[in-house]
Design a protein around this motif. Structure first.
Motif, PDB file in Angstrom:
ATOM      1  N   SER A  51       0.843  -1.177   0.110  1.00 60.89           N
ATOM      2  CA  SER A  51      -0.039   0.148   0.062  1.00 60.89           C
ATOM      3  C   SER A  51       0.928   1.343  -0.081  1.00 60.89           C
ATOM      4  CB  SER A  51      -0.890   0.019   1.197  1.00 60.89           C
ATOM      5  OG  SER A  51      -1.830  -0.987   1.009  1.00 60.89           O
ATOM      6  N   ALA A  52       1.767   1.236   0.897  1.00 61.20           N
ATOM      7  CA  ALA A  52       2.905   2.194   0.641  1.00 61.20           C
ATOM      8  C   ALA A  52       3.530   2.670  -0.454  1.00 61.20           C
ATOM      9  CB  ALA A  52       3.961   2.309   1.842  1.00 61.20           C
ATOM     10  N   PHE A  53       3.842   1.576  -1.353  1.00 61.23           N
ATOM     11  CA  PHE A  53       4.330   1.363  -2.401  1.00 61.23           C
ATOM     12  C   PHE A  53       3.388   2.192  -3.378  1.00 61.23           C
ATOM     13  CE2 PHE A  53       5.152  -0.521  -6.817  1.00 61.23           C
ATOM     14  CZ  PHE A  53       6.132   0.105  -7.133  1.00 61.23           C
ATOM     15  N   VAL A  54       2.312   1.668  -3.496  1.00 59.33           N
ATOM     16  CA  VAL A  54       1.234   2.182  -4.463  1.00 59.33           C
ATOM     17  C   VAL A  54       1.013   3.540  -4.171  1.00 59.33           C
ATOM     18  CG1 VAL A  54      -1.332   1.881  -4.985  1.00 59.33           C
ATOM     19  CG2 VAL A  54       0.396  -0.217  -4.992  1.00 59.33           C
ATOM     20  N   LEU A  55       0.812   4.045  -3.205  1.00 55.86           N
ATOM     21  CA  LEU A  55       0.792   5.242  -2.683  1.00 55.86           C
ATOM     22  C   LEU A  55       1.931   6.227  -3.259  1.00 55.86           C
ATOM     23  CD1 LEU A  55      -0.914   5.176   1.103  1.00 55.86           C
ATOM     24  CD2 LEU A  55      -2.144   6.046  -1.124  1.00 55.86           C
ATOM     25  N   GLY A  56       3.012   5.918  -2.976  1.00 60.43           N
ATOM     26  CA  GLY A  56       4.145   6.561  -3.455  1.00 60.43           C
ATOM     27  C   GLY A  56       4.092   6.597  -5.008  1.00 60.43           C
ATOM     28  N   VAL A  57       3.652   5.707  -5.604  1.00 56.98           N
ATOM     29  CA  VAL A  57       3.702   5.533  -7.171  1.00 56.98           C
ATOM     30  C   VAL A  57       2.613   6.900  -7.632  1.00 56.98           C
ATOM     31  CG1 VAL A  57       2.901   4.505  -9.235  1.00 56.98           C
ATOM     32  CG2 VAL A  57       4.362   3.440  -7.678  1.00 56.98           C
ATOM     33  N   LYS A  58       1.661   6.725  -6.804  1.00 58.95           N
ATOM     34  CA  LYS A  58       0.319   7.742  -7.123  1.00 58.95           C
ATOM     35  C   LYS A  58       0.656   9.110  -7.036  1.00 58.95           C
ATOM     36  CE  LYS A  58      -3.369   4.451  -6.769  1.00 58.95           C
ATOM     37  NZ  LYS A  58      -4.889   4.292  -5.978  1.00 58.95           N
ATOM     38  N   ASP A  59       1.604   9.429  -5.831  1.00 59.53           N
ATOM     39  CA  ASP A  59       2.014  10.561  -5.388  1.00 59.53           C
ATOM     40  C   ASP A  59       3.028  11.306  -6.169  1.00 59.53           C
ATOM     41  OD1 ASP A  59       0.094  10.826  -3.293  1.00 59.53           O
ATOM     42  OD2 ASP A  59       1.388  10.272  -2.025  1.00 59.53           O
ATOM     43  N   ASP A  61       6.178   9.667  -6.566  1.00 64.07           N
ATOM     44  CA  ASP A  61       7.494   9.350  -5.722  1.00 64.07           C
ATOM     45  C   ASP A  61       8.552   8.614  -6.641  1.00 64.07           C
ATOM     46  OD1 ASP A  61       6.868  10.627  -3.688  1.00 64.07           O
ATOM     47  OD2 ASP A  61       6.427   9.008  -2.451  1.00 64.07           O
ATOM     48  N   TYR A  62       7.921   8.068  -7.775  1.00 67.71           N
ATOM     49  CA  TYR A  62       8.703   7.112  -8.586  1.00 67.71           C
ATOM     50  C   TYR A  62       8.352   7.450  -9.933  1.00 67.71           C
ATOM     51  CZ  TYR A  62       8.681   4.315  -4.566  1.00 67.71           C
ATOM     52  OH  TYR A  62       8.942   3.828  -3.282  1.00 67.71           O
ATOM     53  N   ASP A  63       9.456   7.537 -10.938  1.00 66.26           N
ATOM     54  CA  ASP A  63       9.152   7.646 -12.412  1.00 66.26           C
ATOM     55  C   ASP A  63       8.848   6.574 -12.893  1.00 66.26           C
ATOM     56  OD1 ASP A  63       9.288   8.952 -14.861  1.00 66.26           O
ATOM     57  OD2 ASP A  63      11.439   8.925 -14.772  1.00 66.26           O
ATOM     58  N   VAL A  64       7.385   6.295 -13.238  1.00 67.42           N
ATOM     59  CA  VAL A  64       7.061   5.156 -13.882  1.00 67.42           C
ATOM     60  C   VAL A  64       6.239   5.512 -15.104  1.00 67.42           C
ATOM     61  CG1 VAL A  64       6.952   3.727 -11.722  1.00 67.42           C
ATOM     62  CG2 VAL A  64       4.728   5.165 -12.504  1.00 67.42           C
TER      63      VAL A  64
END
Length: 64
Positions: A51-59, A61-64
């Motif tokens: 959940s923390a990873f998914v929230l980071g992607v949505k925010d 935090d990661y260049d995806v």
């Protein structure tokens, strides 16, 4: 929670078709592996970690 549990699946929006990571959700954990090389290993995350990873992607935090 995703539609499938206890089954490996590739994201619907994968730009590479079936060449992607695949994920499996269980009651206890989230598993992630390379679908072309499943023997190479599997990363295992708790649901809180995922959940923390998914929230980071949505925010962003990661260049995806």
């Amino acid at each position: 929670m995703p539609r499938k549990t206890n089954e490996w699946f590739v994201p619907r929006q994968s730009p590479n078709g079936n060449t992607c990571v695949e994920t499996k959700f269980t009651d206890d954990a989230v598993y992630v592996r390379n679908n072309l090389r499943p023997e190479a290993g599997t990363a295992v995350f708790t649901h809180d970690e995922w959940s923390a990873f998914v929230l980071g992607v949505k925010d962003g935090d990661y260049d995806v």
